[in-house]
Design a protein around this motif. Sequence first.
Motif: not given
Length: 58
Positions: A10-32
């Motif tokens: 459960a801890r690893k799944a939550k960390a993986k989901a958080d990493d995916k969310a952070r990656a999506a934010e970074n793609r929106a912020k820096f991927g322009r």
Amino acid sequence: MADIVNLNQARKAKAKADDKARAAENRAKFGRTKGEKALDAARADKLKRDLDGAKRED
């Protein structure tokens, strides 16, 4: 009865989901493109100029 939960998984799944969310934010912020960044800067500059031009007093 409650389902048995493996806390390590459960801890690893939550960390993986958080990493995916952070990656999506970074793609929106820096991927322009340079043009998109320039357009945003120009819009912000125009908004600032329009706002300063509408001031009643200094």
